[in-house]
Design an enzyme around this catalytic site. Structure first.
Site, PDB file in Angstrom:
ATOM      1  N   TYR A   1       3.795   3.814 -10.364  1.00  0.00           N
ATOM      2  CA  TYR A   1       2.515   4.330  -9.879  1.00  0.00           C
ATOM      3  C   TYR A   1       1.373   3.870 -10.788  1.00  0.00           C
ATOM      4  CZ  TYR A   1      -0.963   7.546  -8.032  1.00  0.00           C
ATOM      5  OH  TYR A   1      -2.098   8.067  -7.456  1.00  0.00           O
TER       6      TYR A   1
ATOM      7  N   SER B   1      -6.711   5.612  -9.254  1.00  0.00           N
ATOM      8  CA  SER B   1      -6.312   6.938  -9.732  1.00  0.00           C
ATOM      9  C   SER B   1      -6.762   7.063 -11.183  1.00  0.00           C
ATOM     10  CB  SER B   1      -4.785   7.042  -9.665  1.00  0.00           C
ATOM     11  OG  SER B   1      -4.327   8.192 -10.325  1.00  0.00           O
TER      12      SER B   1
HETATM   13  N1  LIG Z   1      -3.674  13.447  -4.611  1.00  0.00           N
HETATM   14  C1  LIG Z   1      -3.999  13.079  -5.822  1.00  0.00           C
HETATM   15  O1  LIG Z   1      -4.039  13.900  -6.746  1.00  0.00           O
HETATM   16  C2  LIG Z   1      -4.342  11.638  -6.095  1.00  0.00           C
HETATM   17  C3  LIG Z   1      -4.802  11.318  -7.367  1.00  0.00           C
HETATM   18  C4  LIG Z   1      -5.127  10.000  -7.635  1.00  0.00           C
HETATM   19  C5  LIG Z   1      -5.010   9.038  -6.651  1.00  0.00           C
HETATM   20  N2  LIG Z   1      -4.555   9.374  -5.427  1.00  0.00           N
HETATM   21  C6  LIG Z   1      -4.433   8.304  -4.426  1.00  0.00           C
HETATM   22  O2  LIG Z   1      -5.013   8.722  -3.205  1.00  0.00           O
HETATM   23  C7  LIG Z   1      -4.411   8.000  -2.129  1.00  0.00           C
HETATM   24  C8  LIG Z   1      -4.040   8.981  -1.039  1.00  0.00           C
HETATM   25  O3  LIG Z   1      -2.991   9.801  -1.516  1.00  0.00           O
HETATM   26  P1  LIG Z   1      -2.836  11.357  -1.176  1.00  0.00           P
HETATM   27  O4  LIG Z   1      -2.843  12.083  -2.439  1.00  0.00           O
HETATM   28  O5  LIG Z   1      -3.757  11.744  -0.097  1.00  0.00           O
HETATM   29  O6  LIG Z   1      -1.305  11.358  -0.663  1.00  0.00           O
HETATM   30  P2  LIG Z   1      -0.624  11.717   0.727  1.00  0.00           P
HETATM   31  O7  LIG Z   1       0.825  11.422   0.512  1.00  0.00           O
HETATM   32  O8  LIG Z   1      -0.990  13.084   1.166  1.00  0.00           O
HETATM   33  O9  LIG Z   1      -1.263  10.653   1.723  1.00  0.00           O
HETATM   34  C9  LIG Z   1      -0.930   9.288   1.661  1.00  0.00           C
HETATM   35  C10 LIG Z   1      -0.849   8.739   3.085  1.00  0.00           C
HETATM   36  O10 LIG Z   1      -0.519   7.331   2.988  1.00  0.00           O
HETATM   37  C11 LIG Z   1       0.457   7.063   3.997  1.00  0.00           C
HETATM   38  N3  LIG Z   1       1.228   5.877   3.623  1.00  0.00           N
HETATM   39  C12 LIG Z   1       2.094   5.751   2.595  1.00  0.00           C
HETATM   40  N4  LIG Z   1       2.653   4.529   2.630  1.00  0.00           N
HETATM   41  C13 LIG Z   1       2.123   3.890   3.703  1.00  0.00           C
HETATM   42  C14 LIG Z   1       2.314   2.599   4.253  1.00  0.00           C
HETATM   43  N5  LIG Z   1       3.215   1.722   3.748  1.00  0.00           N
HETATM   44  N6  LIG Z   1       1.572   2.240   5.328  1.00  0.00           N
HETATM   45  C15 LIG Z   1       0.700   3.122   5.869  1.00  0.00           C
HETATM   46  N7  LIG Z   1       0.498   4.365   5.408  1.00  0.00           N
HETATM   47  C16 LIG Z   1       1.207   4.735   4.327  1.00  0.00           C
HETATM   48  C17 LIG Z   1       1.306   8.325   4.062  1.00  0.00           C
HETATM   49  O11 LIG Z   1       2.019   8.429   5.286  1.00  0.00           O
HETATM   50  C18 LIG Z   1       0.259   9.407   3.906  1.00  0.00           C
HETATM   51  O12 LIG Z   1      -0.259   9.816   5.167  1.00  0.00           O
HETATM   52  C19 LIG Z   1      -3.227   7.240  -2.724  1.00  0.00           C
HETATM   53  O13 LIG Z   1      -3.566   5.892  -2.923  1.00  0.00           O
HETATM   54  C20 LIG Z   1      -3.024   7.934  -4.049  1.00  0.00           C
HETATM   55  O14 LIG Z   1      -2.429   7.104  -5.003  1.00  0.00           O
HETATM   56  C21 LIG Z   1      -4.204  10.660  -5.126  1.00  0.00           C
END
Ligand SMILES: NC(=O)c1ccc[n+]([C@@H]2O[C@H](COP(=O)([O-])OP(=O)(O)OC[C@H]3O[C@@H](n4cnc5c(N)ncnc54)[C@H](O)[C@@H]3O)[C@@H](O)[C@H]2O)c1
Length: 270
Positions: A148, A135
């Site tokens: 986080y 991130s």
């Molecule tokens: N959305 C953003 O702005 C953003 C920014 C930086 C980094 N990220 C990273 O992107 C990645 C995806 O996040 P997102 O934003 O799509 O969020 P999201 O919550 O929409 O999706 C995350 C998915 O991971 C699954 N998950 C969570 N814990 C789990 C576990 N223990 N086992 C299996 N599945 C699990 C959830 O059910 C969900 O479907 C993450 O690692 C997040 O930190 C997101």
């Protein structure tokens, strides 16, 4: 045929990666602990999909995921370590269960996936890539969400260690690190404690105003993979300046300036 494995594939960025991979004709192994949402994602795709409900914290389940992937497709080309969670709160008030959950999912889950798949990727002796999701918070520490930002820093370190080790053994397995900026997803849906609700509202508003959709973000990731890039940082403008400022601050031994907190200690936007 290219085979991609994606954890956290039921929502947000992971689902966007799955849709784009499917549009490129890739076969998919999708994992998420939300079995119903995973099934819905899998059924929406018109490609060969193996959906395996998996909690990435569970080492045996992740080993079973790897076995299922190889039993079904015989090889893996792209391994997306994407599942993650975000909790907010004051570092000293976040309860130990919440701290542990973040460590177990955001670091432990990534390590479980690396341990289950990388030996197989090395032994297959064909070009393949591990793509870990950190991130902006993995480069720029954020107040009010220490679990986080700490776990995302860890992913930056683990990915570089992994890349160095694979190079050291002469393996053709490559590594990439994704550092998304704001992408519209469910990650900020968790209820924030009162002390951080204002900060989280700012974060959500910023994401709604400036964030990419997962379907805008995913093609940028695949284009970077196609170019063989290690650093996948499609929203680089804010991140690059932040990294410059932070590096300069450290080299000058200055007091940390915190994201979204002004010099009087007030949260911006008040
Ligand atoms: N959305 C953003 O702005 C953003 C920014 C930086 C980094 N990220 C990273 O992107 C990645 C995806 O996040 P997102 O934003 O799509 O969020 P999201 O919550 O929409 O999706 C995350 C998915 O991971 C699954 N998950 C969570 N814990 C789990 C576990 N223990 N086992 C299996 N599945 C699990 C959830 O059910 C969900 O479907 C993450 O690692 C997040 O930190 C997101």
């Amino acid at each position: 045929m290219t085979v991609a494995v994606i954890t956290g594939a039921a929502s947000g960025i992971g689902a966007g990666l799955a849709r784009h991979a499917a549009s490129l004709g890739m076969d998919l192994v999708l994992a998420d602990w939300d079995a119903a949402a995973l099934q819905a994602t899998a059924e929406s795709l018109s490609t060969e999909v193996l959906a395996v409900p998996t909690d990435v914290r569970d080492e045996a389940a992740v080993q079973a995921l790897a076995k299922a992937a190889y039993d079904k497709f015989g090889s893996v080309d792209l391994l997306f370590n994407n599942a993650g969670v975000l909790s907010s709160g004051l570092t000293w008030e976040i309860d130990s269960a919440t701290w542990q959950r973040s460590l177990d999912i955001n670091i432990g889950g990534v390590v479980n996936v690396i341990r289950a798949f990388v030996t197989r990727l090395i032994e297959a002796d064909r070009p393949s890539r591990v793509i870990n999701t950190s991130s902006m918070g993995g480069f720029l520490p954020s107040p009010f969400m220490a679990p986080y930002t700490a776990t995302k820093f860890a992913i930056v370190a683990i990915s570089e260690a992994l890349a160095g080790e694979l190079a050291a053994i002469g393996s053709g397995v490559r590594v990439s690190l994704i550092a998304p900026g704001a992408v519209k997803s469910a990650i900020m849906d968790e209820q924030a404690p009162a002390e951080t609700s204002e900060f989280m509202t700012l974060m959500r508003d910023m994401t709604q105003a400036n964030g990419l959709t997962p379907d805008e973000f995913a093609p940028l990731v695949f284009a970077a993979i196609e170019r063989g890039e290690y650093w996948i940082m499609p929203q680089s403008e804010a991140l690059d300046q932040g990294i410059r400022d932070r590096t300069e601050m450290i080299l000058k031994r200055e007091q940390p300036k915190s994201f979204l907190v002004d010099s009087d200690g007030e949260q911006d936007g008040r």
